[in-house]
Write an enzyme that holds these catalytic residues in place. Structure first.
Site, short mmCIF file in Angstrom:
data_model
loop_
_atom_site.label_atom_id
_atom_site.label_comp_id
_atom_site.label_asym_id
_atom_site.label_seq_id
_atom_site.Cartn_x
_atom_site.Cartn_y
_atom_site.Cartn_z
N SER A 109 0.86 -1.20 0.00
CA SER A 109 0.00 0.00 0.00
C SER A 109 0.89 1.24 0.00
CB SER A 109 -0.85 -0.01 1.27
OG SER A 109 -1.50 1.22 1.45
N TYR A 147 -1.48 -0.67 10.61
CA TYR A 147 -1.62 -1.03 9.19
C TYR A 147 -0.39 -0.53 8.43
CZ TYR A 147 -3.64 -1.30 4.47
OH TYR A 147 -3.88 -1.58 3.14
#
Ligand SMILES: NC(=O)c1ccc[n+]([C@@H]2O[C@H](COP(=O)([O-])OP(=O)(O)OC[C@H]3O[C@@H](n4cnc5c(N)ncnc54)[C@H](OP(=O)(O)O)[C@@H]3O)[C@@H](O)[C@H]2O)c1
Length: 242
Positions: free
Chosen positions: A148, A161
């Site tokens: 990501s 995350y």
């Protein structure tokens, strides 16, 4: 560069984790469309069957296998089943992941931290540990890790995350060096916000966000690249800022 045709991956087997919905389902559809036999994995059977049924409309080969990537015995069982039938793995897409955007890190319960890290980072280690030996025996392969842009930038209220994805990037660059002498290419894809159920992406315009198919397109480009080179990292951004 060989031309990307509908048969570009004919004879190849691709295992995609988290293939029941979102980005993983789009990747599975795309690779099947290029002729690969696709092994669809995830914790829940019904969405995997639904993705497989959709793919089968085009007469593509699919195999559905339940697997929790955060459980080593589950991943080892998956790899053993794949080695029995369809008998090989040419492409492994480590896509399964969970979010965790509930607030500042100091308010995050330890079990939530564990869930995020055990899925997004440890899960990839388990899959590489279980599938890389098969690729080494077959003298080649391509591992694609779906990271990501949160693995390149700060993400307030999503620190765990972000940590999992920064870790995944470091893992990917390192494993790429470990495996390249075995003719195994390792690439990491870092998309910006994608319109899936992973996160509500509050305050962002869904119409401008990336679509799962945008990520699938990048994966297809990577795995159809001529064998003498590989793009080790792709940062994927929407053209208009959402
Ligand atoms: N959406 C975004 O904005 C975005 C942006 C950049 C990167 N990504 C990354 O892209 C990947 C896919 O995300 P997505 O947006 O498509 O999310 P999603 O729609 O929530 O799909 C996640 C998939 O992962 C599976 N999964 C979750 N935990 C698992 C586990 N322990 N074992 C096996 N499968 C598991 C889920 O199926 P089950 O629950 O049935 O297991 C589901 O199929 C993730 O790695 C995510 O971090 C997403």
């Amino acid at each position: 560069m060989p031309e990307v045709t509908t048969n570009a991956l004919k004879g190849q087997v691709a295992a995609v984790t988290g293939a029941g919905r979102g980005i993983g389902a789009a990747i599975a559809r795309k690779l099947a469309g290029l002729g690969a036999t696709v092994v669809l994995c995830g914790r829940t059977r019904a969405p995997l069957d639904a993705t497989a049924a959709e793919i089968k409309k085009d007469h593509a080969n699919t195999v559905v296998m339940e697997c929790d990537v955060s459980d080593l015995s589950s991943v080892e069982k998956l790899a053993a089943q794949v080695e029995r039938d369809p008998g090989r793995v040419d492409i492994l897409v480590n896509n399964a992941g969970i979010g965790g955007f509930g607030g500042p890190l100091h308010t995050m319960p330890p079990q939530s931290w564990d869930a995020v890290l055990n899925t997004n980072l440890r899960g990839v280690y388990y899959c590489i540990r279980s599938f890389a030996p098969m690729m080494i025996r077959n003298r080649g392969g391509h591992i694609i890790n779906i990271s990501s842009l949160a693995g390149k930038n700060a993400l307030p209220n999503g620190a765990a995350y972000a940590a999992s994805k920064w870790g995944l990037n470091g893992l990917s660059y390192s494993v790429a060096e470990e495996l390249r002498s075995h003719n195994i290419r390792v690439s990491v894809v870092c998309p910006g916000s994608v319109d899936t159920s992973l996160s509500p992406h509050e305050g962002k315009d869904k119409n401008k966000m990336l679509r799962p198919e945008d990520v699938a397109h990048v994966v297809a480009m990577l795995v159809t690249q001529a064998p003498q080179s590989f793009a080790s990292e792709v940062l994927l951004r929407p053209t208009q800022k959402p």
